[in-house]
Design a protein around this motif. Structure first.
Motif, PDB file in Angstrom:
ATOM      1  N   LYS A  11       0.829  -1.217   0.000  1.00 56.04           N
ATOM      2  CA  LYS A  11       0.000   0.000   0.000  1.00 56.04           C
ATOM      3  C   LYS A  11       0.860   1.263   0.000  1.00 56.04           C
ATOM      4  CE  LYS A  11      -3.923  -1.931   2.552  1.00 56.04           C
ATOM      5  NZ  LYS A  11      -4.628  -1.874   3.844  1.00 56.04           N
ATOM      6  N   VAL A  12       1.985   1.211   0.702  1.00 54.76           N
ATOM      7  CA  VAL A  12       2.870   2.375   0.796  1.00 54.76           C
ATOM      8  C   VAL A  12       3.374   2.790  -0.579  1.00 54.76           C
ATOM      9  CG1 VAL A  12       5.105   3.176   1.683  1.00 54.76           C
ATOM     10  CG2 VAL A  12       3.541   1.923   3.170  1.00 54.76           C
ATOM     11  N   SER A  13       3.582   1.818  -1.476  1.00 54.09           N
ATOM     12  CA  SER A  13       4.091   2.133  -2.811  1.00 54.09           C
ATOM     13  C   SER A  13       2.995   2.627  -3.742  1.00 54.09           C
ATOM     14  CB  SER A  13       4.775   0.902  -3.419  1.00 54.09           C
ATOM     15  OG  SER A  13       3.818  -0.112  -3.679  1.00 54.09           O
ATOM     16  N   ASP A  14       1.738   2.680  -3.253  1.00 52.92           N
ATOM     17  CA  ASP A  14       0.590   3.146  -4.030  1.00 52.92           C
ATOM     18  C   ASP A  14       0.518   2.444  -5.385  1.00 52.92           C
ATOM     19  OD1 ASP A  14      -1.722   4.594  -4.443  1.00 52.92           O
ATOM     20  OD2 ASP A  14      -0.658   6.328  -5.272  1.00 52.92           O
ATOM     21  N   PRO A  15       0.367   1.141  -5.358  1.00 52.98           N
ATOM     22  CA  PRO A  15       0.399   0.371  -6.615  1.00 52.98           C
ATOM     23  C   PRO A  15      -0.849   0.610  -7.457  1.00 52.98           C
ATOM     24  CG  PRO A  15      -0.306  -1.045  -4.840  1.00 52.98           C
ATOM     25  CD  PRO A  15       0.057   0.294  -4.211  1.00 52.98           C
ATOM     26  N   GLU A  33      -4.797  -4.446 -17.185  1.00 52.94           N
ATOM     27  CA  GLU A  33      -5.715  -3.508 -17.834  1.00 52.94           C
ATOM     28  C   GLU A  33      -6.201  -2.445 -16.853  1.00 52.94           C
ATOM     29  OE1 GLU A  33      -8.879  -5.623 -19.772  1.00 52.94           O
ATOM     30  OE2 GLU A  33      -7.543  -6.465 -21.287  1.00 52.94           O
ATOM     31  N   MET A  34      -6.546  -2.841 -15.649  1.00 54.09           N
ATOM     32  CA  MET A  34      -6.991  -1.870 -14.636  1.00 54.09           C
ATOM     33  C   MET A  34      -5.855  -0.919 -14.255  1.00 54.09           C
ATOM     34  SD  MET A  34     -10.161  -2.185 -14.215  1.00 54.09           S
ATOM     35  CE  MET A  34     -10.329  -1.061 -12.855  1.00 54.09           C
ATOM     36  N   ALA A  35      -4.634  -1.440 -14.160  1.00 53.57           N
ATOM     37  CA  ALA A  35      -3.487  -0.603 -13.820  1.00 53.57           C
ATOM     38  C   ALA A  35      -3.233   0.429 -14.914  1.00 53.57           C
ATOM     39  CB  ALA A  35      -2.246  -1.461 -13.595  1.00 53.57           C
ATOM     40  N   LEU A  36      -3.323   0.001 -16.178  1.00 53.08           N
ATOM     41  CA  LEU A  36      -3.138   0.928 -17.283  1.00 53.08           C
ATOM     42  C   LEU A  36      -4.230   1.987 -17.300  1.00 53.08           C
ATOM     43  CD1 LEU A  36      -2.027  -1.536 -20.099  1.00 53.08           C
ATOM     44  CD2 LEU A  36      -0.609   0.184 -18.934  1.00 53.08           C
ATOM     45  N   TYR A  37      -5.471   1.580 -17.031  1.00 47.92           N
ATOM     46  CA  TYR A  37      -6.591   2.518 -16.974  1.00 47.92           C
ATOM     47  C   TYR A  37      -6.378   3.535 -15.849  1.00 47.92           C
ATOM     48  CZ  TYR A  37     -11.198   4.490 -16.272  1.00 47.92           C
ATOM     49  OH  TYR A  37     -12.227   5.369 -16.117  1.00 47.92           O
ATOM     50  N   ARG A  38      -6.002   3.050 -14.676  1.00 47.19           N
ATOM     51  CA  ARG A  38      -5.796   3.945 -13.531  1.00 47.19           C
ATOM     52  C   ARG A  38      -4.641   4.910 -13.802  1.00 47.19           C
ATOM     53  NH1 ARG A  38      -3.699   2.499  -7.554  1.00 47.19           N
ATOM     54  NH2 ARG A  38      -3.629   4.641  -6.819  1.00 47.19           N
ATOM     55  N   HIS A  39      -3.567   4.391 -14.398  1.00 48.68           N
ATOM     56  CA  HIS A  39      -2.418   5.241 -14.729  1.00 48.68           C
ATOM     57  C   HIS A  39      -2.840   6.344 -15.693  1.00 48.68           C
ATOM     58  CE1 HIS A  39       1.589   6.544 -15.798  1.00 48.68           C
ATOM     59  NE2 HIS A  39       1.294   6.327 -17.072  1.00 48.68           N
ATOM     60  N   HIS A  40      -3.611   6.005 -16.720  1.00 52.43           N
ATOM     61  CA  HIS A  40      -4.098   6.979 -17.698  1.00 52.43           C
ATOM     62  C   HIS A  40      -5.000   8.019 -17.023  1.00 52.43           C
ATOM     63  CE1 HIS A  40      -5.394   8.599 -21.534  1.00 52.43           C
ATOM     64  NE2 HIS A  40      -6.650   8.424 -21.173  1.00 52.43           N
ATOM     65  N   ALA A  41      -5.908   7.567 -16.160  1.00 49.19           N
ATOM     66  CA  ALA A  41      -6.824   8.481 -15.468  1.00 49.19           C
ATOM     67  C   ALA A  41      -6.054   9.439 -14.558  1.00 49.19           C
ATOM     68  CB  ALA A  41      -7.858   7.694 -14.676  1.00 49.19           C
ATOM     69  N   GLU A  42      -5.088   8.926 -13.823  1.00 52.62           N
ATOM     70  CA  GLU A  42      -4.293   9.787 -12.936  1.00 52.62           C
ATOM     71  C   GLU A  42      -3.465  10.782 -13.731  1.00 52.62           C
ATOM     72  OE1 GLU A  42      -2.020   7.908  -9.870  1.00 52.62           O
ATOM     73  OE2 GLU A  42      -3.771   6.848  -9.070  1.00 52.62           O
ATOM     74  N   LYS A  43      -2.942  10.336 -14.852  1.00 52.32           N
ATOM     75  CA  LYS A  43      -2.157  11.226 -15.703  1.00 52.32           C
ATOM     76  C   LYS A  43      -3.037  12.364 -16.226  1.00 52.32           C
ATOM     77  CE  LYS A  43       0.810  11.076 -19.765  1.00 52.32           C
ATOM     78  NZ  LYS A  43       1.319  10.238 -20.848  1.00 52.32           N
ATOM     79  N   GLN A  44      -4.262  12.058 -16.653  1.00 55.02           N
ATOM     80  CA  GLN A  44      -5.192  13.093 -17.104  1.00 55.02           C
ATOM     81  C   GLN A  44      -5.550  14.048 -15.973  1.00 55.02           C
ATOM     82  OE1 GLN A  44      -8.411  10.728 -18.776  1.00 55.02           O
ATOM     83  NE2 GLN A  44      -7.917  11.526 -20.806  1.00 55.02           N
ATOM     84  N   MET A  45      -5.782  13.500 -14.784  1.00 50.00           N
ATOM     85  CA  MET A  45      -6.138  14.341 -13.643  1.00 50.00           C
ATOM     86  C   MET A  45      -4.982  15.289 -13.297  1.00 50.00           C
ATOM     87  SD  MET A  45      -7.348  13.298  -9.802  1.00 50.00           S
ATOM     88  CE  MET A  45      -5.744  12.656  -9.362  1.00 50.00           C
ATOM     89  N   LEU A  46      -3.755  14.796 -13.277  1.00 49.91           N
ATOM     90  CA  LEU A  46      -2.608  15.653 -12.980  1.00 49.91           C
ATOM     91  C   LEU A  46      -2.431  16.726 -14.042  1.00 49.91           C
ATOM     92  CD1 LEU A  46      -0.043  13.011 -11.686  1.00 49.91           C
ATOM     93  CD2 LEU A  46      -1.180  14.794 -10.358  1.00 49.91           C
TER      94      LEU A  46
END
Length: 185
Positions: A11-15, A33-46
């Motif tokens: 959890k500390v590494s925020d996977p 697939e979920m990791a790629l989706y989350r990465h894309h969403a976070e990148k858009q949010m930032l």
């Protein structure tokens, strides 16, 4: 592994995802697939956050935002200049410590609207038309126009508020010159 110590370290590494051994191929594909989706969403949010911050930092109004408890969460550079507070000092402080308003004619300090009053207002924002001065950190006053607006989540729950204000000293100087010119005619 699923032992508590390993999960806490993970959890500390925020996977973006977590697989428990042994795993099936379908679980691996779904997790990736979920990791790629989350990465894309976070990148858009930032990216949106950077755009909003750049916009708020360059507009012609001073902007101060608070959380739902009335603690300052953001000051743009113009707000820093007009209030005399650096963002690092102001963030976390109650809004009434950073922003002090005074009615120009009566010289009475004005209370800032709180979230409850904004919430019960029929409007999403409240604009003040009275002649008001902002008292900065050094006790200096300058006339301003200001507006408060609610920050709401997607369910219309109140998350905080934003105050934008503008120094109207130059407008007052022009008004004074016009009055003087009219008197001379």
């Amino acid at each position: 592994y699923t032992d508590e110590k390993t999960l806490e370290r993970a959890k500390v590494s925020d996977p973006f995802g977590y697989l428990v051994k042994p795993f099936a191929e379908r679980e691996l594909i779904a997790t990736v697939e979920m990791a790629l989706y989350r990465h894309h969403a976070e990148k858009q949010m930032l990216e949106r956050e950077r755009w909003f911050e750049a916009t708020l930092n360059c507009i012609g109004d001073a902007v101060v935002a608070t959380d739902m408890h009335g603690s300052v969460t953001f000051l743009n550079p113009l707000a820093e200049t007009l209030t005399g507070w650096k963002s690092e000092e102001a963030v976390g402080a109650p809004l009434h410590k950073i922003i002090r308003l005074r009615e120009e004619h009566t010289r009475k300090d004005l209370p800032l609207p709180d979230l409850k009053s904004l919430m019960h207002s029929h409007h999403r924002f409240m604009e003040e038309v009275a002649e008001v001065s902002l008292i900065n950190r050094r006790g200096e006053e300058r006339p301003i126009n200001y507006r408060f607006s609610m920050i709401q989540d997607n369910r219309k729950n109140l998350d905080g508020m934003v105050m934008s204000f503008r120094d109207i000293t130059p407008h007052r100087a022009i008004e004074k010159q016009m009055l003087t010119a009219q008197k001379m005619e």
